[in-house]
Scaffold this motif. Structure first.
Motif, PDB file in Angstrom:
ATOM      1  N   GLU A  82      12.935 -22.056  21.291  1.00  0.00           N
ATOM      2  CA  GLU A  82      11.766 -22.047  21.986  1.00  0.00           C
ATOM      3  C   GLU A  82      11.645 -23.061  23.052  1.00  0.00           C
TER       4      GLU A  82
ATOM      5  N   ILE B 217       4.986 -21.196  25.429  1.00  0.00           N
ATOM      6  CA  ILE B 217       6.008 -21.407  24.673  1.00  0.00           C
ATOM      7  C   ILE B 217       6.675 -20.112  24.924  1.00  0.00           C
TER       8      ILE B 217
ATOM      9  N   ILE C 235       9.738 -17.692  23.492  1.00  0.00           N
ATOM     10  CA  ILE C 235      10.761 -17.674  22.329  1.00  0.00           C
ATOM     11  C   ILE C 235      11.901 -16.690  22.835  1.00  0.00           C
TER      12      ILE C 235
END
Length: 218
Positions: A151, A200, A202
């Motif tokens: 992440e 964020i 991923i």
């Protein structure tokens, strides 16, 4: 879905897993040879037993073959870990996860059929190293020696850019599999939508490719 777990070995690693699974609402059977360690998790497990995972009578008594997962977190006794793994695999438990002490232990566990092998100290070391060396790394999960899921925090450097603009698969060989924004996870992000600072990302890929993306884009 409520599952049944047996945890054999209640050191720091095993007892931590025991508590977390129990708090998540699963049935947890905790086993250790040390009565004090067993007593420490009483009330934080469905049932506790003082006994040895190499004892086939104990395994029969608790019905080990009926468990969804067995986690073998035995500390420094490699022989006991190996024998316990062998006994439990003989009972056809579908998921046997084992803590390994070193590479030799890992190789033996692979040969006798352990379904997943943990190196908690090594894995935690990788996470801490990633955190210490980058302000943008928020979490880090090893999938293998070479591949990870990570992440990463999107910075002002990528704000306004789209996934099409970044094209991490073509340019870096890694893939953005989801975007977390305002507490929600989008697993099918619009490739033409602009990113925001604070999103964020991923991502999955080879560790070297992920590092190149982080250093080149964030």
């Amino acid at each position: 879905m409520r599952k049944q777990f047996a945890i054999i070995g209640l050191g720091r690693f095993g007892s931590s897993i025991c508590k977390e699974l129990y708090h998540m609402g699963h049935e947890v059977f905790a086993i250790d040879t040390d009565e004090k360690k067993v007593e420490a998790v009483r009330g934080l497990a469905t049932q506790t037993f003082v006994g040895n995972g190499t004892d086939e009578n104990l395994l029969e008594q608790i019905g080990i073959r009926n468990f969804d997962h067995v986690i073998i977190a035995i500390g420094d006794d490699i022989q006991a870990s190996i024998l316990t793994t062998l006994h439990i695999k003989d009972h056809n438990v579908p998921n046997v996860w084992v803590k390994a002490q070193n590479d030799y232990h890992h190789k033996v566990l692979e040969k006798i059929g352990a379904d997943r092998i943990f190196h908690p100290e090594k894995e935690m070391g990788s996470r801490i190293a990633a955190y210490l060396t980058s302000d943008t790394v928020l979490d880090y999960i090893d999938l293998s020696a070479d591949y990870s899921i990570i992440e990463m925090l999107a910075t002002k450097k990528v704000a306004g850019k789209t996934l099409v603009d970044l094209d991490p698969r073509k340019n870096f060989g890694c893939t953005i599999i989801a975007i977390k924004r305002a507490g929600k996870v989008d697993v099918t992000p619009d490739p033409s939508a602009p990113l925001n600072a604070g999103d964020i990302l991923i991502m999955i890929g080879d560790k070297r490719d992920l590092r190149r993306f982080r250093e080149g884009q964030l």
